[in-house]
Write a protein that holds these residues in place. Structure first.
Motif, PDB file in Angstrom:
ATOM      1  N   ALA A  88       0.821  -1.098   0.329  1.00 50.65           N
ATOM      2  CA  ALA A  88      -0.217   0.056   0.180  1.00 50.65           C
ATOM      3  C   ALA A  88       0.961   1.019   0.175  1.00 50.65           C
ATOM      4  O   ALA A  88       0.508   1.888  -0.454  1.00 50.65           O
ATOM      5  CB  ALA A  88      -0.939  -0.189   1.122  1.00 50.65           C
ATOM      6  N   ALA A  89       2.043   1.236   0.875  1.00 50.24           N
ATOM      7  CA  ALA A  89       2.913   2.401   1.014  1.00 50.24           C
ATOM      8  C   ALA A  89       3.658   3.025  -0.631  1.00 50.24           C
ATOM      9  O   ALA A  89       3.712   3.640  -1.146  1.00 50.24           O
ATOM     10  CB  ALA A  89       3.939   2.499   1.932  1.00 50.24           C
ATOM     11  N   GLN A  90       3.363   1.446  -1.109  1.00 43.53           N
ATOM     12  CA  GLN A  90       4.613   1.523  -2.913  1.00 43.53           C
ATOM     13  C   GLN A  90       3.249   2.052  -4.291  1.00 43.53           C
ATOM     14  O   GLN A  90       4.062   2.829  -4.900  1.00 43.53           O
ATOM     15  CB  GLN A  90       5.380   0.447  -3.081  1.00 43.53           C
ATOM     16  CG  GLN A  90       6.104   0.196  -1.956  1.00 43.53           C
ATOM     17  CD  GLN A  90       7.376  -1.550  -2.320  1.00 43.53           C
ATOM     18  OE1 GLN A  90       6.696  -1.656  -2.510  1.00 43.53           O
ATOM     19  NE2 GLN A  90       8.353  -1.165  -1.313  1.00 43.53           N
ATOM     20  N   ASP A  91       1.919   1.891  -4.240  1.00 43.10           N
ATOM     21  CA  ASP A  91       0.782   2.054  -4.659  1.00 43.10           C
ATOM     22  C   ASP A  91       0.438   3.873  -4.710  1.00 43.10           C
ATOM     23  O   ASP A  91      -0.311   3.566  -4.018  1.00 43.10           O
ATOM     24  CB  ASP A  91      -0.352   1.075  -4.259  1.00 43.10           C
ATOM     25  CG  ASP A  91      -1.062   1.191  -5.776  1.00 43.10           C
ATOM     26  OD1 ASP A  91      -1.040   1.988  -6.424  1.00 43.10           O
ATOM     27  OD2 ASP A  91      -1.568   0.012  -5.078  1.00 43.10           O
ATOM     28  N   ALA A  92       0.992   4.203  -5.566  1.00 44.33           N
ATOM     29  CA  ALA A  92       0.710   5.721  -5.849  1.00 44.33           C
ATOM     30  C   ALA A  92      -1.079   5.385  -5.753  1.00 44.33           C
ATOM     31  O   ALA A  92      -1.173   7.177  -5.602  1.00 44.33           O
ATOM     32  CB  ALA A  92       1.335   6.023  -7.057  1.00 44.33           C
ATOM     33  N   ALA A  93      -1.826   4.780  -6.343  1.00 42.71           N
ATOM     34  CA  ALA A  93      -2.672   4.956  -6.298  1.00 42.71           C
ATOM     35  C   ALA A  93      -3.314   5.146  -5.027  1.00 42.71           C
ATOM     36  O   ALA A  93      -4.721   4.745  -4.447  1.00 42.71           O
ATOM     37  CB  ALA A  93      -3.559   3.999  -7.009  1.00 42.71           C
ATOM     38  N   VAL A  94      -2.858   4.041  -4.437  1.00 41.08           N
ATOM     39  CA  VAL A  94      -4.000   3.850  -2.888  1.00 41.08           C
ATOM     40  C   VAL A  94      -3.286   5.271  -2.153  1.00 41.08           C
ATOM     41  O   VAL A  94      -2.551   5.618  -1.857  1.00 41.08           O
ATOM     42  CB  VAL A  94      -3.035   2.706  -1.897  1.00 41.08           C
ATOM     43  CG1 VAL A  94      -3.094   2.644  -0.408  1.00 41.08           C
ATOM     44  CG2 VAL A  94      -2.788   1.262  -2.135  1.00 41.08           C
ATOM     45  N   ARG A  95      -4.305   6.329  -1.249  1.00 39.27           N
ATOM     46  CA  ARG A  95      -4.203   7.335  -0.633  1.00 39.27           C
ATOM     47  C   ARG A  95      -4.178   6.971   0.855  1.00 39.27           C
ATOM     48  O   ARG A  95      -4.335   7.029   1.723  1.00 39.27           O
ATOM     49  CB  ARG A  95      -5.301   8.008  -1.036  1.00 39.27           C
ATOM     50  CG  ARG A  95      -4.979   8.553  -2.658  1.00 39.27           C
ATOM     51  CD  ARG A  95      -6.182   9.056  -3.407  1.00 39.27           C
ATOM     52  NE  ARG A  95      -6.225  10.056  -2.689  1.00 39.27           N
ATOM     53  CZ  ARG A  95      -7.211  11.456  -2.824  1.00 39.27           C
ATOM     54  NH1 ARG A  95      -8.067  10.995  -3.593  1.00 39.27           N
ATOM     55  NH2 ARG A  95      -7.285  11.999  -2.421  1.00 39.27           N
ATOM     56  N   ALA A  96      -4.769   5.679   1.246  1.00 37.76           N
ATOM     57  CA  ALA A  96      -5.231   5.641   2.711  1.00 37.76           C
ATOM     58  C   ALA A  96      -5.237   3.760   2.833  1.00 37.76           C
ATOM     59  O   ALA A  96      -5.783   3.469   2.127  1.00 37.76           O
ATOM     60  CB  ALA A  96      -6.637   5.921   3.320  1.00 37.76           C
ATOM     61  N   ILE A  97      -5.108   3.031   4.379  1.00 31.76           N
ATOM     62  CA  ILE A  97      -4.365   1.982   4.701  1.00 31.76           C
ATOM     63  C   ILE A  97      -5.911   1.412   5.182  1.00 31.76           C
ATOM     64  O   ILE A  97      -6.174   2.340   6.569  1.00 31.76           O
ATOM     65  CB  ILE A  97      -3.838   2.125   4.398  1.00 31.76           C
ATOM     66  CG1 ILE A  97      -3.049   1.998   3.579  1.00 31.76           C
ATOM     67  CG2 ILE A  97      -4.347   0.092   5.396  1.00 31.76           C
ATOM     68  CD1 ILE A  97      -0.805   2.264   4.275  1.00 31.76           C
ATOM     69  N   VAL A  98      -7.083   0.801   4.891  1.00 33.71           N
ATOM     70  CA  VAL A  98      -7.535   0.586   6.784  1.00 33.71           C
ATOM     71  C   VAL A  98      -7.146  -0.804   6.459  1.00 33.71           C
ATOM     72  O   VAL A  98      -7.515  -1.671   6.256  1.00 33.71           O
ATOM     73  CB  VAL A  98      -9.301   0.337   6.201  1.00 33.71           C
ATOM     74  CG1 VAL A  98     -10.438   0.101   6.598  1.00 33.71           C
ATOM     75  CG2 VAL A  98      -9.875   1.645   6.047  1.00 33.71           C
TER      76      VAL A  98
ATOM     77  N   LYS B  85       1.342   7.145   4.582  1.00 35.09           N
ATOM     78  CA  LYS B  85      -0.329   7.556   4.559  1.00 35.09           C
ATOM     79  C   LYS B  85      -1.171   6.807   5.843  1.00 35.09           C
ATOM     80  O   LYS B  85      -1.149   6.313   6.166  1.00 35.09           O
ATOM     81  CB  LYS B  85      -0.609   6.677   3.413  1.00 35.09           C
ATOM     82  CG  LYS B  85      -0.071   6.261   1.463  1.00 35.09           C
ATOM     83  CD  LYS B  85      -0.401   5.735   0.783  1.00 35.09           C
ATOM     84  CE  LYS B  85       0.535   5.144  -0.050  1.00 35.09           C
ATOM     85  NZ  LYS B  85       0.677   4.932  -1.407  1.00 35.09           N
ATOM     86  N   PRO B  86      -2.435   7.870   5.479  1.00 33.07           N
ATOM     87  CA  PRO B  86      -3.069   7.362   6.644  1.00 33.07           C
ATOM     88  C   PRO B  86      -3.870   6.345   6.991  1.00 33.07           C
ATOM     89  O   PRO B  86      -4.539   5.817   5.661  1.00 33.07           O
ATOM     90  CB  PRO B  86      -4.738   8.188   7.061  1.00 33.07           C
ATOM     91  CG  PRO B  86      -3.548   9.030   5.900  1.00 33.07           C
ATOM     92  CD  PRO B  86      -3.236   9.160   4.939  1.00 33.07           C
ATOM     93  N   VAL B  87      -3.468   5.679   8.180  1.00 32.09           N
ATOM     94  CA  VAL B  87      -4.072   3.998   8.701  1.00 32.09           C
ATOM     95  C   VAL B  87      -5.208   4.463   9.338  1.00 32.09           C
ATOM     96  O   VAL B  87      -4.934   5.507  10.845  1.00 32.09           O
ATOM     97  CB  VAL B  87      -2.578   3.383   9.139  1.00 32.09           C
ATOM     98  CG1 VAL B  87      -3.392   1.615   9.936  1.00 32.09           C
ATOM     99  CG2 VAL B  87      -1.724   4.339   8.393  1.00 32.09           C
ATOM    100  N   ILE B  88      -6.248   3.748   8.734  1.00 29.22           N
ATOM    101  CA  ILE B  88      -7.361   3.775   9.997  1.00 29.22           C
ATOM    102  C   ILE B  88      -8.118   2.019  10.173  1.00 29.22           C
ATOM    103  O   ILE B  88      -7.585   1.659   9.156  1.00 29.22           O
ATOM    104  CB  ILE B  88      -8.501   4.797   8.586  1.00 29.22           C
ATOM    105  CG1 ILE B  88      -8.574   5.782   8.099  1.00 29.22           C
ATOM    106  CG2 ILE B  88     -10.006   4.794   9.538  1.00 29.22           C
ATOM    107  CD1 ILE B  88      -8.844   5.776   6.903  1.00 29.22           C
TER     108      ILE B  88
END
Length: 188
Positions: free
Chosen positions: A46-56, A97-100
């Protein structure tokens, strides 16, 4: 990211959100070494994927995680900074990236302490939290003895860490551990 052969962690991406979901319901989502590796790999991906803006990070309806799978830990004790548990903790710690976290049901041990490293934490009304380290003869993990007093004040943190008693989502919100308590069907 290695192909996730461990289906005890479901990894998905949609709409700019990467989701890591505990999926070992038969064992109350108790976390094994293999699950920690999947979590670490998912966070890294997720950290390396530019399309990912947040992690749940979430569980299944009614269960977040019962914490570490003690039997698995005895068979595969974490050793060194390259152990799966250390990799997970490091990936969560350095996440840019924000982790929720979306918590439903039990969040025991690491299920509670990992929340101290998330940017936002939402809990269903049925969520229950506990850090039973002293009952297990263990030291509090993942910097919880540092972070809980900063978050909740010394007396509240001491009560939760030393007594290890379960507490409700509402109490977790009052302590500052949870941003908002929602109805279970609104959590996701």
């Amino acid at each position: 990211f290695r192909e996730n052969v461990n289906m005890d962690i479901e990894f998905s991406k949609a709409g700019g959100v990467a989701t890591l979901a505990f999926n070992r319901v038969d064992k109350k989502n108790a976390i094994t070494s293999a699950m920690y590796q999947s979590l670490a790999d998912g966070l890294r991906d997720a950290a390396q994927d530019a399309a990912v803006r947040a992690i749940v990070i979430t569980g299944q309806p009614g269960i977040f995680t019962a914490g570490n799978d003690v039997e698995d830990f005895l068979k595969n004790p974490p050793q060194g900074t390259d152990s799966p548990v250390a990799q997970f903790m490091e990936q969560l710690r350095v996440a840019e990236k924000p982790v929720i976290a979306a918590v439903t049901g039990m969040a025991i041990g690491i299920g509670t302490t990992l929340l101290l490293h998330c940017d936002l934490v939402y809990a269903a009304e049925n969520a229950r939290f506990a850090m039973p380290f002293t009952q297990l003869g263990l030291c509090p993990e993942f910097a919880s003895s540092l972070l809980m007093p900063r978050l909740a004040g010394y007396q509240h943190a001491a009560e939760k860490l030393l007594l290890g008693e379960a507490f409700t989502a509402t109490e977790a919100q009052q302590l500052g551990l949870v941003n908002k308590v929602l109805a279970a069907d609104e959590l996701q």
